[in-house]
Design an enzyme around this catalytic site. Structure first.
Site, PDB file in Angstrom:
ATOM      1  N   CYS A  34       0.828  -1.264  -0.025  1.00 20.31           N
ATOM      2  CA  CYS A  34       0.001   0.070  -0.141  1.00 20.31           C
ATOM      3  C   CYS A  34       0.755   1.252   0.209  1.00 20.31           C
ATOM      4  O   CYS A  34       0.234   2.148  -0.292  1.00 20.31           O
ATOM      5  CB  CYS A  34      -0.922  -0.112   1.230  1.00 20.31           C
ATOM      6  SG  CYS A  34       0.062  -0.108   2.742  1.00 20.31           S
ATOM      7  N   CYS A 103      -1.467  -5.030   7.096  1.00 17.52           N
ATOM      8  CA  CYS A 103      -0.918  -3.745   7.776  1.00 17.52           C
ATOM      9  C   CYS A 103      -0.150  -4.100   8.972  1.00 17.52           C
ATOM     10  O   CYS A 103       0.625  -3.204   9.286  1.00 17.52           O
ATOM     11  CB  CYS A 103      -2.496  -2.969   8.041  1.00 17.52           C
ATOM     12  SG  CYS A 103      -3.607  -2.872   6.797  1.00 17.52           S
TER      13      CYS A 103
END
Ligand code: FES
Length: 142
Positions: A34, A103
Site C-alpha cells: 500500500c 497492515c
C-alpha cells in the site's frame, strides 16, 4: 462490527506515538502492498527496551497494530521483542479483517529493523536469519 473495540481504542488513542530523539535503534519500513510508512525508535538499556515510540504515515490498522506492538515490547528484553509476530499483535487486538492483515506486518518489521539497527550500530553479532526479509515489505532490511 468490522473492527474490534481494541482496534478502535488503539486507533483513536494510540500509545507511544512520537520519536525518541536520542534513540539507540531506528527502524523505518514501507509496506509494499500500500506504500504506507512506519518509523520506530527504541531506547535500549542493558538489553531491555526501556522506551519505544512510533510514527506512521499509514492506515488505521497500521496505527492500531503499531500502538499494540509498542505496548507488547516495552520493558521487554530484545530477545523477546524479536519473537514478536504480526499474528501475536493481531491476536492481542482481538483480530483484524483479513484484507487488513498485511497492515500488521509493518509493525513487526519496524520493530525488527530498529533492533537490527541497534545491533549494527554497536557491532553486536546476530543471526541474519532473524532479520530475513519476509517479502511483504520494502526497504526494512536495507
Ligand atoms: Fe497500508 Fe494498512 S493499508 S498499512
Amino acid at each position: 462490527m468490522l473492527y474490534s473495540e481494541k482496534v478502535m481504542d488503539h486507533f483513536r488513542n494510540p500509545r507511544n506515538v512520537g520519536e525518541i530523539p536520542d534513540a539507540d535503534g531506528v527502524g523505518q519500513v514501507g509496506n509494499a502492498k500500500c506504500g504506507d510508512i512506519m518509523r520506530m525508535t527504541l531506547k535500549i538499556d542493558d538489553g531491555i527496551i526501556s522506551d519505544v515510540k512510533f510514527t506512521t504515515f499509514g492506515c488505521g490498522s497500521a496505527i492500531a497494530t503499531s500502538s499494540m506492538a509498542t505496548e507488547l515490547i516495552k520493558g521487554k528484553p530484545l530477545s523477546q521483542a524479536l519473537e514478536l509476530t504480526n499474528q501475536a499483535v493481531v491476536e492481542a487486538l482481538d483480530g483484524l479483517p483479513a484484507y487488513k492483515l498485511h497492515c500488521s506486518v509493518l509493525a513487526e518489521e519496524a520493530v525488527k529493523a530498529a533492533i537490527k539497527d541497534y545491533y549494527d550500530r554497536n557491532g553486536i553479532a546476530y543471526d541474519p536469519d532473524l532479520f530475513r526479509d519476509c517479502g511483504d515489505c520494502e526497504g526494512c532490511m536495507s
